[in-house]
Design a protein around this motif. Sequence first.
Motif, PDB file in Angstrom:
ATOM      1  N   VAL A 113      21.702  45.192  10.739  1.00  0.00           N
ATOM      2  CA  VAL A 113      21.403  43.785  10.991  1.00  0.00           C
ATOM      3  C   VAL A 113      22.696  43.018  10.746  1.00  0.00           C
ATOM      4  O   VAL A 113      23.132  42.873   9.606  1.00  0.00           O
ATOM      5  CB  VAL A 113      20.280  43.261  10.062  1.00  0.00           C
ATOM      6  CG1 VAL A 113      20.002  41.801  10.335  1.00  0.00           C
ATOM      7  CG2 VAL A 113      19.020  44.103  10.211  1.00  0.00           C
ATOM      8  N   GLY A 114      23.327  42.589  11.822  1.00  0.00           N
ATOM      9  CA  GLY A 114      24.635  41.950  11.694  1.00  0.00           C
ATOM     10  C   GLY A 114      25.646  42.947  11.161  1.00  0.00           C
ATOM     11  O   GLY A 114      25.832  44.021  11.727  1.00  0.00           O
ATOM     12  N   SER A 115      26.271  42.629  10.046  1.00  0.00           N
ATOM     13  CA  SER A 115      27.249  43.541   9.450  1.00  0.00           C
ATOM     14  C   SER A 115      26.655  44.334   8.292  1.00  0.00           C
ATOM     15  O   SER A 115      27.377  44.996   7.553  1.00  0.00           O
ATOM     16  CB  SER A 115      28.459  42.747   8.950  1.00  0.00           C
ATOM     17  OG  SER A 115      28.048  41.849   7.937  1.00  0.00           O
ATOM     18  N   GLN A 116      25.334  44.278   8.134  1.00  0.00           N
ATOM     19  CA  GLN A 116      24.688  44.951   7.013  1.00  0.00           C
ATOM     20  C   GLN A 116      23.748  46.046   7.501  1.00  0.00           C
ATOM     21  O   GLN A 116      23.056  45.891   8.501  1.00  0.00           O
ATOM     22  CB  GLN A 116      23.914  43.945   6.159  1.00  0.00           C
ATOM     23  CG  GLN A 116      24.838  42.928   5.509  1.00  0.00           C
ATOM     24  CD  GLN A 116      24.087  41.834   4.785  1.00  0.00           C
ATOM     25  OE1 GLN A 116      23.161  41.246   5.332  1.00  0.00           O
ATOM     26  NE2 GLN A 116      24.499  41.562   3.550  1.00  0.00           N
ATOM     27  N   LEU A 117      23.751  47.142   6.762  1.00  0.00           N
ATOM     28  CA  LEU A 117      22.844  48.240   7.045  1.00  0.00           C
ATOM     29  C   LEU A 117      21.663  48.122   6.089  1.00  0.00           C
ATOM     30  O   LEU A 117      21.856  47.937   4.886  1.00  0.00           O
ATOM     31  CB  LEU A 117      23.544  49.583   6.847  1.00  0.00           C
ATOM     32  CG  LEU A 117      22.692  50.814   7.140  1.00  0.00           C
ATOM     33  CD1 LEU A 117      22.425  50.919   8.638  1.00  0.00           C
ATOM     34  CD2 LEU A 117      23.380  52.067   6.647  1.00  0.00           C
ATOM     35  N   VAL A 118      20.460  48.223   6.632  1.00  0.00           N
ATOM     36  CA  VAL A 118      19.246  48.094   5.829  1.00  0.00           C
ATOM     37  C   VAL A 118      18.501  49.423   5.854  1.00  0.00           C
ATOM     38  O   VAL A 118      18.277  49.998   6.917  1.00  0.00           O
ATOM     39  CB  VAL A 118      18.324  46.983   6.375  1.00  0.00           C
ATOM     40  CG1 VAL A 118      17.066  46.861   5.527  1.00  0.00           C
ATOM     41  CG2 VAL A 118      19.056  45.664   6.453  1.00  0.00           C
TER      42      VAL A 118
END
Length: 160
Positions: A113-118
């Motif tokens: 999600v955007g520059s973040q991994l969830v």
Amino acid sequence: MKTFLSILFCFLFSATLFAEDGSRLWLRYASPATLGFRFGQVAADESSPVIRIALKELDTAWKSFTGEAITHTSSRANATLVIGTGKSKVVTSLLPPKSLEGLGRDGFLIKTVGSQLVIASPSDKGVLYGVFHFLRLVATEQWNGNEIRETPAYERRILN
């Protein structure tokens, strides 16, 4: 004398051998040639024993992969990896409310999600399964950034 030397040689040689006892299962983290993902900070605002185990596995693996330590935070502000259940505020701030529907109790979602991994799941055990899945993909150089949704077919998972 010959027998004594043979026994001594066998004893000294066997002392240098290392036997794998199998207790680490697949968790022998070796550094992959290339990392498909890099992170320095992990956000998790839940503190169940299983979430703590997931964070410890991330620490161990990442230290083995890169030689670098990762830091933990409860805020997603500077985090590049976010883990948690559907009750986690950091997870729900990134994922739409219905993202975890249909995963079953121990299923998981891995999504950028955007520059973040969830890595998220309806349960903390599902989060741990998702962390192990992500680390396996990184270690085998198969991580490509695509979304992964896994719903277990069986209620009980067996390690073999």
